[in-house]
Design an enzyme around this catalytic site. Structure first.
Site, short mmCIF file in Angstrom:
data_model
loop_
_atom_site.label_atom_id
_atom_site.label_comp_id
_atom_site.label_asym_id
_atom_site.label_seq_id
_atom_site.Cartn_x
_atom_site.Cartn_y
_atom_site.Cartn_z
N CYS A 83 3.48 1.38 -17.40
CA CYS A 83 2.67 0.41 -16.67
C CYS A 83 1.23 0.41 -17.20
CB CYS A 83 2.68 0.70 -15.18
SG CYS A 83 1.71 -0.48 -14.20
N CYS A 135 5.45 1.52 -6.89
CA CYS A 135 5.27 0.41 -5.95
C CYS A 135 6.57 -0.31 -5.66
CB CYS A 135 4.25 -0.58 -6.48
SG CYS A 135 4.09 -2.07 -5.47
#
Length: 374
Positions: A101, A197
């Site tokens: 990420c 997340c």
């Protein structure tokens, strides 16, 4: 403030760290704006708190008097991070999506978006430091070693570091909380986010099962004795204790069981008793091609320290760089539960040299399974 006036765009996540990063830069006189990234499309579960985070990022920006922008990177996240995440689990490895990420989203697409807005720099709430030295940019550990996040940033390169600021790198977490409180920021008491997340607060196994259907199989000891059944080998990682659901087993003492190996092809999960089981120990590993923050390794063979998981203590090792860019690493003492798919990150003191994805180790069970497959 208009976007053209902002020299630095701060990644506003809706958490206390990015809030104080923006506060710190604003109070230093830096022309800033914020940007909120949506990295995961709402799947209707209500478990990912992106909308709450967005509201908090807006509230903080309003409190600081700065403009905030919004970008949807969920498509890029799916292609650049999540598809790799699934492929690694399907192969029986344990990936680290935070590393990808950072490389693919926060320091690539976010950086591009900031430049499109006319900014020269980006800033985030990561606990790390960047210093220029002898024409190079160094990635350093944070002053607060308990919060240091350089492990997750080891895939960054010179161009990214030259354009990045980490305002919290020299601060202690408790002081960051106090700064947020003193400034009246609505995130001052907000709990730190943990985990990934897109999984949120939901059960990891239930989430992964949506994409990788469960296939039950045997749980065996390293000697081959069947002592139970598992719900899918890719749901487990080396050294894991939780979720095995092994009760009392005749002939074995009443001690906890741990995952010590996975045979994906045979659909067998291997377990043993004892957190320090010899089946979990390895002395050496081989990696995939390494990334070097300076652009090249220090030399073809060198000594340094390493982490094979986040927040691990420094472990002394010798590194050999092979012609194909992969690494052979031998540790000064045995290592527990070194896991293929996770990141090996190398350090020279506080300086992060770079790292690579762990491919294989010389753990006894892994060596046996490789020999059987050959």
């Amino acid at each position: 403030m208009s976007a053209a006036q902002a020299r630095t765009i701060v990644g506003m996540s809706g958490g206390v760290d990015s809030s104080v990063a923006a506060l710190h830069l604003r109070d230093a006189g830096e022309p800033i704006a914020g940007l909120f990234m949506q990295n995961w499309a709402d799947d209707g579960s209500g478990d990912c708190r992106a909308e709450d985070d967005r509201r908090d990022a807006v509230a903080v920006s309003g409190r600081l008097g700065i403009q905030i922008h919004f970008r949807d990177f969920s498509g890029e996240y799916w292609a650049g991070v999540f598809e790799h995440f699934l492929a690694e689990y399907a192969a029986g490895r344990t990936p680290n999506p935070d590393v990808l990420c950072n490389r693919e989203i926060k320091f690539k697409h976010f950086l591009d978006a900031a430049r499109d807005l006319g900014a020269q720099y980006i800033a985030t709430g990561h606990y790390a430091r960047v210093e220029a030295s002898a024409g190079r940019h160094l990635l350093l550990r944070a002053v607060d070693r308990s919060k240091d996040q350089s492990y997750f940033l080891h895939q960054l390169g010179q161009a990214q570091l030259a354009a990045t600021r980490f305002p919290l790198g020299g601060l202690i977490k408790r002081d960051v909380r106090q700064m947020a409180l003193d400034a009246g920021l609505p995130t001052a008491a907000k709990k730190d986010s943990t985990g990934i997340c897109f999984i949120g607060e939901r059960d990891f196994r239930e989430f992964l099962g949506r994409y990788l259907p469960a296939r039950e199989g045997e749980m065996r000891t390293p000697d081959g004795e069947v002592i139970g059944r598992h719900s899918g080998v890719f749901y487990f990682t080396l050294g894991q204790r939780e979720g095995l659901n092994i009760g009392g087993v005749r002939g074995f003492e009443a001690a906890p069981w741990y995952v010590v190996g996975k045979d994906v092809a045979g659909n067998v999960l291997y377990v043993d008793q004892g957190a320090d089981s010899p089946w979990l120990q390895s002395h050496a590993l081989r990696s995939e091609p390494a990334h070097w923050i300076a652009g090249a390794p220090p030399s073809a063979r060198f000594t340094c320290t390493a982490q094979t998981r986040y927040r691990q203590h420094d472990e002394a090792c010798e590194v050999s760089v092979r012609e194909d860019g992969t690494l052979e690493v031998r540790f000064a003492r045995p290592q527990r539960a070194v896991t293929p798919g996770q990141s090996l990150v190398l350090y020279d003191g506080d300086v992060c040299l770079g790292g690579a994805v762990i491919a294989t180790t010389d753990a006894p069970l892994e060596e046996r399974l490789k020999a059987q497959a050959a």
